[in-house]
Design a protein around this motif. Structure first.
Motif, PDB file in Angstrom:
ATOM      1  N   ARG A 212       0.817  -1.212   0.000  1.00 12.00           N
ATOM      2  CA  ARG A 212       0.000   0.000   0.000  1.00 12.00           C
ATOM      3  C   ARG A 212       0.852   1.263   0.000  1.00 12.00           C
ATOM      4  NH1 ARG A 212      -3.657  -1.077   5.107  1.00 12.00           N
ATOM      5  NH2 ARG A 212      -1.568  -1.571   5.864  1.00 12.00           N
ATOM      6  N   SER A 213       2.037   1.183   0.548  1.00 17.92           N
ATOM      7  CA  SER A 213       2.826   2.408   0.641  1.00 17.92           C
ATOM      8  C   SER A 213       4.278   2.235   0.212  1.00 17.92           C
ATOM      9  CB  SER A 213       2.804   2.918   2.089  1.00 17.92           C
ATOM     10  OG  SER A 213       3.329   1.933   2.956  1.00 17.92           O
ATOM     11  N   VAL A 214       4.708   1.012  -0.094  1.00 18.20           N
ATOM     12  CA  VAL A 214       6.096   0.802  -0.467  1.00 18.20           C
ATOM     13  C   VAL A 214       6.325   1.216  -1.906  1.00 18.20           C
ATOM     14  CG1 VAL A 214       5.857  -1.561  -1.342  1.00 18.20           C
ATOM     15  CG2 VAL A 214       7.996  -0.857  -0.275  1.00 18.20           C
ATOM     16  N   GLU A 215       7.556   1.601  -2.230  1.00 17.91           N
ATOM     17  CA  GLU A 215       7.886   1.990  -3.588  1.00 17.91           C
ATOM     18  C   GLU A 215       8.076   0.739  -4.432  1.00 17.91           C
ATOM     19  OE1 GLU A 215      11.652   4.076  -5.621  1.00 17.91           O
ATOM     20  OE2 GLU A 215      10.571   5.330  -4.206  1.00 17.91           O
ATOM     21  N   VAL A 216       7.152   0.476  -5.327  1.00 17.69           N
ATOM     22  CA  VAL A 216       7.180  -0.714  -6.161  1.00 17.69           C
ATOM     23  C   VAL A 216       6.752  -0.356  -7.572  1.00 17.69           C
ATOM     24  CG1 VAL A 216       6.670  -2.310  -4.265  1.00 17.69           C
ATOM     25  CG2 VAL A 216       4.805  -1.291  -5.564  1.00 17.69           C
ATOM     26  N   THR A 217       6.879  -1.320  -8.449  1.00 15.81           N
ATOM     27  CA  THR A 217       6.354  -1.180  -9.809  1.00 15.81           C
ATOM     28  C   THR A 217       5.038  -1.931  -9.865  1.00 15.81           C
ATOM     29  OG1 THR A 217       8.555  -1.044 -10.760  1.00 15.81           O
ATOM     30  CG2 THR A 217       6.765  -1.623 -12.248  1.00 15.81           C
ATOM     31  N   ASN A 218       3.939  -1.221 -10.130  1.00 15.06           N
ATOM     32  CA  ASN A 218       2.614  -1.826 -10.172  1.00 15.06           C
ATOM     33  C   ASN A 218       2.146  -1.960 -11.611  1.00 15.06           C
ATOM     34  OD1 ASN A 218       2.051  -1.918  -7.254  1.00 15.06           O
ATOM     35  ND2 ASN A 218       2.121   0.306  -7.401  1.00 15.06           N
ATOM     36  N   THR A 219       1.449  -3.048 -11.889  1.00 17.54           N
ATOM     37  CA  THR A 219       0.899  -3.283 -13.220  1.00 17.54           C
ATOM     38  C   THR A 219      -0.588  -3.575 -13.101  1.00 17.54           C
ATOM     39  OG1 THR A 219       3.015  -4.236 -13.921  1.00 17.54           O
ATOM     40  CG2 THR A 219       1.114  -4.630 -15.340  1.00 17.54           C
ATOM     41  N   VAL A 220      -1.364  -2.885 -13.915  1.00 16.10           N
ATOM     42  CA  VAL A 220      -2.814  -3.078 -13.934  1.00 16.10           C
ATOM     43  C   VAL A 220      -3.179  -3.903 -15.159  1.00 16.10           C
ATOM     44  CG1 VAL A 220      -5.060  -1.936 -14.066  1.00 16.10           C
ATOM     45  CG2 VAL A 220      -3.207  -0.899 -12.734  1.00 16.10           C
TER      46      VAL A 220
ATOM     47  N   GLU B 195      -6.388  -8.375 -23.573  1.00 19.78           N
ATOM     48  CA  GLU B 195      -5.815  -8.031 -22.273  1.00 19.78           C
ATOM     49  C   GLU B 195      -5.061  -6.710 -22.405  1.00 19.78           C
ATOM     50  OE1 GLU B 195      -3.227 -10.405 -19.031  1.00 19.78           O
ATOM     51  OE2 GLU B 195      -2.114  -9.851 -20.835  1.00 19.78           O
ATOM     52  N   ILE B 196      -5.454  -5.748 -21.596  1.00 20.66           N
ATOM     53  CA  ILE B 196      -4.772  -4.457 -21.555  1.00 20.66           C
ATOM     54  C   ILE B 196      -3.847  -4.455 -20.336  1.00 20.66           C
ATOM     55  CG2 ILE B 196      -5.040  -1.963 -21.393  1.00 20.66           C
ATOM     56  CD1 ILE B 196      -7.846  -2.295 -22.577  1.00 20.66           C
ATOM     57  N   GLU B 197      -2.577  -4.222 -20.582  1.00 20.90           N
ATOM     58  CA  GLU B 197      -1.568  -4.241 -19.513  1.00 20.90           C
ATOM     59  C   GLU B 197      -0.954  -2.849 -19.400  1.00 20.90           C
ATOM     60  OE1 GLU B 197       2.813  -6.235 -18.627  1.00 20.90           O
ATOM     61  OE2 GLU B 197       1.458  -7.165 -20.099  1.00 20.90           O
ATOM     62  N   VAL B 198      -1.107  -2.241 -18.239  1.00 17.62           N
ATOM     63  CA  VAL B 198      -0.574  -0.895 -18.008  1.00 17.62           C
ATOM     64  C   VAL B 198       0.422  -0.965 -16.856  1.00 17.62           C
ATOM     65  CG1 VAL B 198      -1.105   1.520 -17.568  1.00 17.62           C
ATOM     66  CG2 VAL B 198      -2.812   0.055 -18.687  1.00 17.62           C
ATOM     67  N   LYS B 199       1.668  -0.628 -17.153  1.00 20.00           N
ATOM     68  CA  LYS B 199       2.717  -0.649 -16.135  1.00 20.00           C
ATOM     69  C   LYS B 199       2.952   0.767 -15.631  1.00 20.00           C
ATOM     70  CE  LYS B 199       6.056  -3.489 -16.540  1.00 20.00           C
ATOM     71  NZ  LYS B 199       7.273  -4.214 -16.974  1.00 20.00           N
ATOM     72  N   LEU B 200       2.878   0.919 -14.303  1.00 15.51           N
ATOM     73  CA  LEU B 200       3.073   2.230 -13.692  1.00 15.51           C
ATOM     74  C   LEU B 200       4.546   2.467 -13.406  1.00 15.51           C
ATOM     75  CD1 LEU B 200       0.136   2.249 -11.120  1.00 15.51           C
ATOM     76  CD2 LEU B 200       0.180   3.250 -13.389  1.00 15.51           C
ATOM     77  N   ALA B 201       4.917   3.729 -13.328  1.00 15.49           N
ATOM     78  CA  ALA B 201       6.289   4.077 -12.956  1.00 15.49           C
ATOM     79  C   ALA B 201       6.527   3.674 -11.505  1.00 15.49           C
ATOM     80  CB  ALA B 201       6.517   5.573 -13.139  1.00 15.49           C
ATOM     81  N   SER B 202       7.786   3.362 -11.204  1.00 13.22           N
ATOM     82  CA  SER B 202       8.138   2.960  -9.848  1.00 13.22           C
ATOM     83  C   SER B 202       8.014   4.164  -8.922  1.00 13.22           C
ATOM     84  CB  SER B 202       9.574   2.429  -9.822  1.00 13.22           C
ATOM     85  OG  SER B 202       9.929   2.055  -8.519  1.00 13.22           O
ATOM     86  N   THR B 203       6.971   4.172  -8.137  1.00 12.26           N
ATOM     87  CA  THR B 203       6.713   5.304  -7.247  1.00 12.26           C
ATOM     88  C   THR B 203       5.845   4.826  -6.088  1.00 12.26           C
ATOM     89  OG1 THR B 203       5.845   7.546  -7.103  1.00 12.26           O
ATOM     90  CG2 THR B 203       4.667   6.032  -8.527  1.00 12.26           C
ATOM     91  N   ALA B 204       5.748   5.634  -5.066  1.00  9.46           N
ATOM     92  CA  ALA B 204       4.925   5.270  -3.911  1.00  9.46           C
ATOM     93  C   ALA B 204       3.457   5.459  -4.261  1.00  9.46           C
ATOM     94  CB  ALA B 204       5.299   6.131  -2.707  1.00  9.46           C
ATOM     95  N   VAL B 205       2.718   4.362  -4.354  1.00 12.78           N
ATOM     96  CA  VAL B 205       1.296   4.400  -4.711  1.00 12.78           C
ATOM     97  C   VAL B 205       0.516   3.639  -3.658  1.00 12.78           C
ATOM     98  CG1 VAL B 205      -0.431   3.740  -6.417  1.00 12.78           C
ATOM     99  CG2 VAL B 205       1.814   4.536  -7.164  1.00 12.78           C
ATOM    100  N   GLU B 206      -0.537   4.229  -3.182  1.00 11.22           N
ATOM    101  CA  GLU B 206      -1.374   3.571  -2.197  1.00 11.22           C
ATOM    102  C   GLU B 206      -2.168   2.453  -2.856  1.00 11.22           C
ATOM    103  OE1 GLU B 206      -1.620   3.974   1.032  1.00 11.22           O
ATOM    104  OE2 GLU B 206      -0.155   5.595   1.164  1.00 11.22           O
ATOM    105  N   GLY B 207      -2.160   1.272  -2.237  1.00  9.38           N
ATOM    106  CA  GLY B 207      -2.904   0.152  -2.787  1.00  9.38           C
ATOM    107  C   GLY B 207      -4.390   0.418  -2.849  1.00  9.38           C
TER     108      GLY B 207
END
Length: 239
Positions: A151-159, A200-212
Motif C-alpha cells: 500500500r505504501s512501499v515503492e514498487v512497480t505496479n501493473t494493472v 488483455e490491456i496491460e498498463v505498467k506504472l512508474a516505480s513510485t509510492a502508490v497507495e494500494g
C-alpha cells in the motif's frame, strides 16, 4: 631456442608463480562457495577469471612496469563485464545472475591484485567477496522474509484489464482516461490477444509510492464497465 632460454629469469618466474598461486587459491575459495551453492559460475570459472586477470596484470607489470599494469587493469575491469553479462538472465520479469556476475567481477579484482604482487590486498578482497556471499546471506533472508506492504512501499505496479475484443477502443479509452484523471504515471501500455473474443490491456506504472487503496478503487471502476470481464493489479519489486 637459445633466445628463449636467455629470456628466462628465475626471479621473474618466482614472482609470477607466487602471483598465480595466490590468484588460484583465492579464486578457488570464492569459487568453492559458489560451487557449493550450485551457481552458474562455480569453482573452475572463478579460478580461471582470477588466474586470467593475474596473468594479464603480471605480464604487463613485467613488460611495462606499474604503468602497464595500471592500463591492463582498466581493460580487465571492462572486459569482465562481457563475461558477467553472459550469466545474467531475465525470466518472467525477474533478473537472475546479478550476484554471480558481481562475484566474477570480484574474482577478477582479486586476480588483478595478485598479479600486481599485492598479495595482502588480494587476500582482503577475497575475504570481502566471501563475506558478502556468506555472512550477508542471513541478513538478506531476514529482510526478504518480512511481509511487503504494497500500500505504501515503492514498487512497480501493473494493472491488467480483460475485456471484450469488440469493445477494445471503448475500454482502452476509458482506461487511459482513468489513469490521466488520477495522474498515475504510466510507463507502458500494451494490448494483447486473450483468447479469440477477448483482449488483455496491460498498463505498467512508474516505480513510485502508490497507495494500494487507490489502485483498488481504480480496478473497481473498471470492473463496473459492462465490456470488462476482469480487472486486477499486481505489485512487483523485480528489476
Amino acid at each position: 631456442m637459445l633466445l628463449v632460454l636467455q629470456k628466462i629469469n628465475p626471479s621473474s618466474l618466482t614472482d609470477t608463480a607466487v602471483s598465480l598461486a595466490a590468484a588460484f587459491i583465492l579464486g578457488g575459495l570464492i569459487g568453492l562457495e559458489r560451487q557449493y551453492r550450485q551457481r552458474t559460475a562455480g569453482l573452475r570459472t572463478n579460478v580461471l577469471v582470477a588466474v586470467g586477470a593475474a596473468v594479464f596484470v603480471d605480464l604487463a607489470s613485467h613488460l611495462q612496469g606499474a604503468e602497464g599494469a595500471t592500463h591492463v587493469m582498466a581493460y580487465v575491469v571492462s572486459g569482465i563485464g562481457f563475461l558477467g553479462a553472459g550469466v545474467i538472465m531475465r525470466e518472467e520479469g525477474n533478473v537472475r545472475g546479478l550476484n554471480t556476475a558481481a562475484t566474477l567481477w570480484g574474482s577478477a579484482a582479486v586476480g588483478a591484485a595478485a598479479g600486481a604482487d599485492l598479495i595482502g590486498e588480494a587476500l582482503l578482497a577475497a575475504l570481502c567477496v566471501l563475506a558478502a556471499n556468506t555472512l550477508l546471506r542471513p541478513v538478506v533472508n531476514a529482510v526478504n522474509s518480512k511481509p511487503l506492504d504494497v500500500r505504501s512501499v515503492e514498487v512497480t505496479n501493473t494493472v491488467f484489464v480483460i475485456a471484450d475484443k469488440a469493445h477494445q477502443k471503448v475500454v482502452l479509452a476509458a482506461v487511459e482516461e482513468e489513469f490521466e484523471h488520477r495522474s498515475f504515471p504510466a510507463l507502458d501500455l500494451r494490448v494483447h490477444a486473450f483468447g479469440h473474443e477477448e483482449i488483455e490491456i496491460e498498463v505498467k506504472l512508474a516505480s513510485t509510492a502508490v497507495e494500494g487503496q487507490q489502485l483498488d478503487t481504480l480496478v473497481a471502476r473498471l470492473l463496473a464497465m459492462p465490456a470488462v470481464k476482469q480487472a486486477f493489479w499486481s505489485p512487483s519489486t523485480s528489476i
